[in-house]
Design an enzyme around this catalytic site. Structure first.
Site, PDB file in Angstrom:
ATOM      1  N   GLU A   1      51.549  33.837  40.986  1.00 42.97           N
ATOM      2  CA  GLU A   1      52.688  34.464  40.313  1.00 42.97           C
ATOM      3  C   GLU A   1      53.230  33.416  39.354  1.00 42.97           C
ATOM      4  OE1 GLU A   1      55.854  35.278  38.775  1.00 42.97           O
ATOM      5  OE2 GLU A   1      56.753  34.658  40.676  1.00 42.97           O
TER       6      GLU A   1
ATOM      7  N   CYS B   1      61.941  33.945  37.890  1.00 39.37           N
ATOM      8  CA  CYS B   1      60.871  34.499  37.062  1.00 39.37           C
ATOM      9  C   CYS B   1      61.187  35.923  36.657  1.00 39.37           C
ATOM     10  CB  CYS B   1      59.526  34.411  37.781  1.00 39.37           C
ATOM     11  SG  CYS B   1      59.536  35.136  39.420  1.00 39.37           S
TER      12      CYS B   1
END
Length: 518
Positions: A289, A323
């Site tokens: 990720e 994020c």
């Protein structure tokens, strides 16, 4: 019979009893500052001559503790221990493996405020952000424990098609030894999630935490030892990534790498893992990720007050160090000025200060991040109209004012590159269709939001906005385990849906077995 999964509730800090409990936990954690923490390799505690200080980003004169640092020799020792332990751990039943996660969840729940307090000091989170981090860690333990038991029972619930002459079954077996590299921004939740998913699936791991938040990772490992997890299942090896990161990624016995962090590091890991080392007998699996440049679209039919509130929450929660942070706002031209005014009014109400004192805005994580964000703010001053902030904030820490730029072109760097700080870029779109085009004009694809009351437009947004996690009429941060399986497209990673029903498949391999019937 397993109880159904239920998300861990967030603490209501408006309740005076909860506030008192949190203050007591903060004091207890603060009184523990200054210790030196060891590595864990198998059952062995190892203190090294080389240590890394953990600094309070909100008060840099305050050292939380000192973390021992692994070199290549110790990393190799940890690898051998993990390999040895895998031979026994893979034979432990899924129910027993899951039991360690259930026990850990119960203990973490009992000590929730203590874990959250360490997040306040080491990561610079305010109380609510820290509490949510700890709650998510508990959720991951509970969810993945149930998931492993479900996979073990797959032949009962979803058996392979049977033919008259054979008895067929499917088993999910572990991969081997994995390298787990969690980020500093969710140093408990993501660390716990990545690690627990790997070990409950029957793998053993080498856990290399992010340097700024290594002590919270140590406390998680200590908790797993307390609940009786066999030595060598988790080997804790903080250290310089330049010295041990590439070494372990390239190691022929590494079976998988589970990583959360920047695009640049994720791509480097993926490239290195793709090379076949001498005596390597498998293709390494990379679960990554890697961040995002997330955007929120608002059209003229939307509830503008709600949209402004959610833009501000998405952009400046935990100083934009997520994020999933909404660092781009894409506003339809006819309501642009109204929404910008509301965003500015809301942001001006924020106070900036020590997370310990529970200010809405705290510090960014360290000097490197501080310098990077300030450099992007200077770039932004050339690319858009500075509407708010644009400078440092006072305090003995890495404080930066929430910064907002308006009239930013979609090609601008602050609209294209991940800043990972309290910086919001706002742009105009002629209509909702152009807004979607602007949203998709990025190499990332993690989260996004679409604010509208028009059902046709919402349906079009659901089809056209290219991201792993799309939210309608709500903020683009705050994914819940089991509710919003989390992972992105394009340069946001491998779309490995953490907290979803297929996540453990990434840490297992399916073995099909058929036996002929006489």
């Amino acid at each position: 019979m397993l109880t159904p999964f239920v998300n861990e509730p967030f603490t209501n800090f408006q309740d005076e009893n909860n506030r008192k409990a949190m203050k007591l936990a903060l004091t207890k954690v603060k009184n523990s500052f200054g210790h030196t923490y060891p590595l864990y390799i198998g059952s062995e505690k190892i203190y090294t001559k080389t240590t890394t200080p953990s600094i309070n980003p909100g008060k840099v004169s305050e050292t939380i503790g000192y973390m021992s640092s692994a070199n290549r020799e110790l990393a190799e020792k940890a690898m051998q221990k993990a390999l040895d332990t895998f031979e026994t751990w893979k034979k432990v039943s899924p129910e027993e493996r899951a039991s360690y996660l259930f026990k850990a969840a119960n203990l973490m729940r009992e000590r929730k405020h203590e874990f959250s307090s360490l997040l306040v000091f080491e990561a610079g989170k305010n109380w609510a952000e820290a509490d949510a981090d700890t709650a998510e860690a508990i959720d991951f333990l509970e969810f993945y424990a149930r998931e492993m038991i479900r996979l073990d029972r797959i032949n009962e619930t979803l058996p392979p098609t049977q033919i008259p002459t054979e008895k067929s079954q499917l088993r999910y077996i572990p991969l081997g030894v994995g390298i787990v590299i969690p980020p500093w921004n969710f140093p408990l939740a993501i660390c716990v999630g990545m690690t627990s998913a790997a070990i409950v699936s029957g793998n053993t791991v080498l856990l290399k935490p992010a340097s700024p938040t290594s002590i919270i990772a140590y406390q998680f490992v200590s908790l797993m030892k307390e609940v009786g997890l066999p030595p060598g299942v988790i080997n804790f090896i903080p250290g310089n990534p330049n010295e041990i990161g590439d070494f372990l990624t390239a190691h022929p016995k590494t079976r998988f790498i589970s990583f959360t962090g920047s695009k640049q590091v994720g791509l480097h890991i993926n490239k290195l893992a793709a090379n076949t080392a001498k005596n390597q007998i498998w293709i390494k699996r990379v679960i990554a990720e890697m961040g995002g440049k997330d955007g929120i679209i608002v059209d003229e039919t939307a509830d503008l007050d709600q949209a402004a509130q959610q833009i501000v929450a998405s952009a400046f929660g935990f100083q934009g160090q997520k994020c999933s942070a909404g660092s781009r706002a894409i506003l339809v031209d006819s309501i642009y000025d109204q929404v910008v005014s509301k965003i500015l009014d809301l942001t001006k109400t924020f106070t900036i200060g020590l997370p310990e004192e529970n200010h809405p805005i705290g510090p960014v994580i360290d000097q490197k991040a501080y310098d990077k964000i300030l450099s992007y703010i200077e770039i932004g001053k050339q690319e858009g109209s500075l509407l708010l902030g644009g400078s440092t904030a006072s305090g003995d820490g890495f404080y930066i004012q929430p910064t907002i730029f308006g009239e930013v072109d979609q090609e601008a760097r602050i609209m294209q590159e991940e800043i990972f700080g309290p910086v919001l870029a706002i742009t105009r779109a002629t209509d909702w269709q152009e807004a979607i085009q602007i949203y998709n004009h990025t190499e990332y694809g993690l989260t996004g939001s679409f604010f509208s009351k028009d059902e046709h437009r919402i349906q079009q947004a659901q089809e056209q906005m290219h991201c792993g996690n799309l939210y309608i009429n709500r903020k683009c941060t705050g994914a819940l385990v089991g509710v919003h399986p989390f992972g992105g497209f394009n340069m946001s990673g491998t779309d490995s849906k953490a907290g979803g029903y297929d996540y453990l498949l990434l840490f297992t391999q399916a073995k099909s077995i058929s036996r002929q019937i006489s």
